[in-house]
Design a protein around this motif. Structure first.
Motif, PDB file in Angstrom:
ATOM      1  N   ALA A 199       0.819  -1.220   0.000  1.00  0.00           N
ATOM      2  CA  ALA A 199       0.000   0.000   0.000  1.00  0.00           C
ATOM      3  C   ALA A 199       0.851   1.269   0.000  1.00  0.00           C
ATOM      4  O   ALA A 199       0.321   2.375   0.068  1.00  0.00           O
ATOM      5  N   ILE A 223       5.226   3.399   4.517  1.00  0.00           N
ATOM      6  CA  ILE A 223       6.595   3.122   4.940  1.00  0.00           C
ATOM      7  C   ILE A 223       6.689   3.212   6.459  1.00  0.00           C
ATOM      8  O   ILE A 223       6.166   4.148   7.070  1.00  0.00           O
ATOM      9  N   VAL A 224       7.328   2.193   7.054  1.00  0.00           N
ATOM     10  CA  VAL A 224       7.498   2.180   8.512  1.00  0.00           C
ATOM     11  C   VAL A 224       8.978   1.998   8.824  1.00  0.00           C
ATOM     12  O   VAL A 224       9.733   1.484   8.007  1.00  0.00           O
ATOM     13  N   THR A 225       9.367   2.419  10.014  1.00  0.00           N
ATOM     14  CA  THR A 225      10.765   2.260  10.417  1.00  0.00           C
ATOM     15  C   THR A 225      10.976   0.819  10.920  1.00  0.00           C
ATOM     16  O   THR A 225      10.012   0.135  11.297  1.00  0.00           O
ATOM     17  N   GLU A 239       9.388   0.338  14.229  1.00  0.00           N
ATOM     18  CA  GLU A 239       7.929   0.165  14.149  1.00  0.00           C
ATOM     19  C   GLU A 239       7.573  -1.247  13.685  1.00  0.00           C
ATOM     20  O   GLU A 239       6.609  -1.852  14.189  1.00  0.00           O
ATOM     21  N   LEU A 293      -0.555  -0.958  14.032  1.00  0.00           N
ATOM     22  CA  LEU A 293       0.680  -0.199  14.265  1.00  0.00           C
ATOM     23  C   LEU A 293       0.263   1.170  14.793  1.00  0.00           C
ATOM     24  O   LEU A 293      -0.387   1.945  14.090  1.00  0.00           O
ATOM     25  N   TYR A 328       1.121   4.774  15.702  1.00  0.00           N
ATOM     26  CA  TYR A 328       2.131   5.794  15.413  1.00  0.00           C
ATOM     27  C   TYR A 328       2.360   6.679  16.625  1.00  0.00           C
ATOM     28  O   TYR A 328       3.481   7.027  16.965  1.00  0.00           O
ATOM     29  N   GLU A 376      -2.364   2.603  12.167  1.00  0.00           N
ATOM     30  CA  GLU A 376      -2.867   1.867  11.014  1.00  0.00           C
ATOM     31  C   GLU A 376      -3.451   0.556  11.545  1.00  0.00           C
ATOM     32  O   GLU A 376      -2.822  -0.119  12.374  1.00  0.00           O
ATOM     33  N   ARG A 403     -10.358   5.727   8.198  1.00  0.00           N
ATOM     34  CA  ARG A 403     -10.140   6.104   6.803  1.00  0.00           C
ATOM     35  C   ARG A 403      -9.507   4.931   6.062  1.00  0.00           C
ATOM     36  O   ARG A 403      -8.405   4.496   6.408  1.00  0.00           O
ATOM     37  N   ARG A 405      -7.424   3.033   3.539  1.00  0.00           N
ATOM     38  CA  ARG A 405      -6.238   3.366   2.727  1.00  0.00           C
ATOM     39  C   ARG A 405      -6.055   2.387   1.583  1.00  0.00           C
ATOM     40  O   ARG A 405      -5.463   2.695   0.566  1.00  0.00           O
ATOM     41  N   PRO A 433     -10.806   2.796  -0.586  1.00  0.00           N
ATOM     42  CA  PRO A 433      -9.679   3.722  -0.394  1.00  0.00           C
ATOM     43  C   PRO A 433     -10.076   5.191  -0.569  1.00  0.00           C
ATOM     44  O   PRO A 433     -10.747   5.550  -1.544  1.00  0.00           O
ATOM     45  N   GLY A 434      -9.701   6.006   0.391  1.00  0.00           N
ATOM     46  CA  GLY A 434     -10.024   7.433   0.384  1.00  0.00           C
ATOM     47  C   GLY A 434     -11.329   7.751   1.098  1.00  0.00           C
ATOM     48  O   GLY A 434     -11.629   8.915   1.339  1.00  0.00           O
ATOM     49  N   GLU A 435     -12.101   6.724   1.449  1.00  0.00           N
ATOM     50  CA  GLU A 435     -13.379   6.959   2.132  1.00  0.00           C
ATOM     51  C   GLU A 435     -13.196   6.802   3.641  1.00  0.00           C
ATOM     52  O   GLU A 435     -12.405   5.974   4.091  1.00  0.00           O
ATOM     53  N   SER A 451      -6.601   3.684   8.305  1.00  0.00           N
ATOM     54  CA  SER A 451      -5.975   4.629   9.235  1.00  0.00           C
ATOM     55  C   SER A 451      -7.002   5.023  10.272  1.00  0.00           C
ATOM     56  O   SER A 451      -8.144   5.325   9.931  1.00  0.00           O
TER      57      SER A 451
END
Lengths: 183, 183
Positions: free
Chosen positions: A21, A24-26, A29, A51, A53, A63, A91, A93, A131-133, A155
């Motif tokens: 998707a 990007i995660v560290t 994380e 996850l 944040y 997420e 949301r 994604r 996605p986006g909704e 999200s």
């Protein structure tokens, strides 16, 4: 309860979905992706991966990653310490998620509760998020959700998360991690 | 002040960057991407583009999109109506952003304030954010930021946004949109 091997495998699958998707995660994380089996030991059907944040005493962002058809069971967030319950915006994604909230029950809903647990699913107004909704739930709104056939990444933007205070319709649910041998 | 043509062009450029980063938005959201020139009419150097996902009386989530080298000038969020100032987490999603906060000034900082405006940049402790990296600012923290050479997309998770109350170091800054002929 899940085994350490199941836990690691679910973590990796979650990271692979996030990568697909473009999220990007560290490395730090990646290590702390949460696998919530909710005490069922049946991740293909019930639970979710998380996850977080940030989670301060005012704001939380996460997420939520759901495997295909995986269900987060019905629950709500009660007031805590004199503060209103958690307010949440979901949301979508990636993928597709079916969210159920109080209101007119939807005829022919897309999701099915896990077999044998139907009695713990009481709200049936369907909101489909692609996605986006997104959808914002006021405090203390009962809700549950299930991923579509490809899974989903959602999200969550909310007030403080206090998972241990969540009230699930199914009294057997344990929110604390149930992983064997995890140090 | 920017022209309607500049406004539309900046909106489209913002949407193209989000698309490249895999961030999906609805057509309704695409229409309301905010272009904040902050009164300078000089978007290549100063300002930022914003898509607000949600802004309730408790929680706010946005994407901030910065063109290459674009600067969001120094400001802070004061307490409003007896509530602490806005608390913000900046999470880099794409590109690179240089964030400046109070603390030991960084030698050889990566960003430069817009020429002629140096006096309005007073905090010089540098935090470099690359994709997956984030930083949480307590309320009332003075800060400014500038995108790297490819631009940046930064998710902002915060308490309620009340942009009109922001206090900028440069007293000329107008937070309200300054677009010609936009109805």
């Amino acid at each position: 309860m899940i085994s350490l091997e199941e836990f690691r495998s679910a973590q990796q699958r979650t990271l692979d979905m996030m990568d697909k998707a473009g999220i990007i995660v560290t490395p730090e994380e990646a290590e702390r992706v949460e696998v919530a089996d909710l005490g069922f030991g049946d991740l293909e059907r019930i639970g979710l991966q998380i996850l977080t944040y940030v989670n301060t005493d005012r704001v939380c962002a996460k997420e939520l990653v759901l495997f295909p058809g995986q269900t987060c069971p019905e629950h709500y967030h009660p007031p805590v310490a004199g503060e209103s319950g958690k307010e949440e915006t979901f949301r979508c994604r990636w993928g597709e998620v079916y969210l159920y909230v109080p209101g007119e029950p939807t005829k022919e809903p897309r999701a099915k509760p896990p077999a044998g647990q139907e009695e713990y699913y009481t709200v049936w107004h369907e909101v489909v998020l692609r996605p986006g909704e997104q959808c914002t739930l006021p405090p203390e709104t009962r809700h549950w959700f299930q991923a579509g056939p490809e899974g989903a990444i959602v999200s969550e933007f909310s007030t403080t998360s206090r998972d241990e205070t969540d009230i699930f319709a199914d009294p057997r649910i344990m929110r604390e991690p149930q992983v064997e041998e995890l140090d």
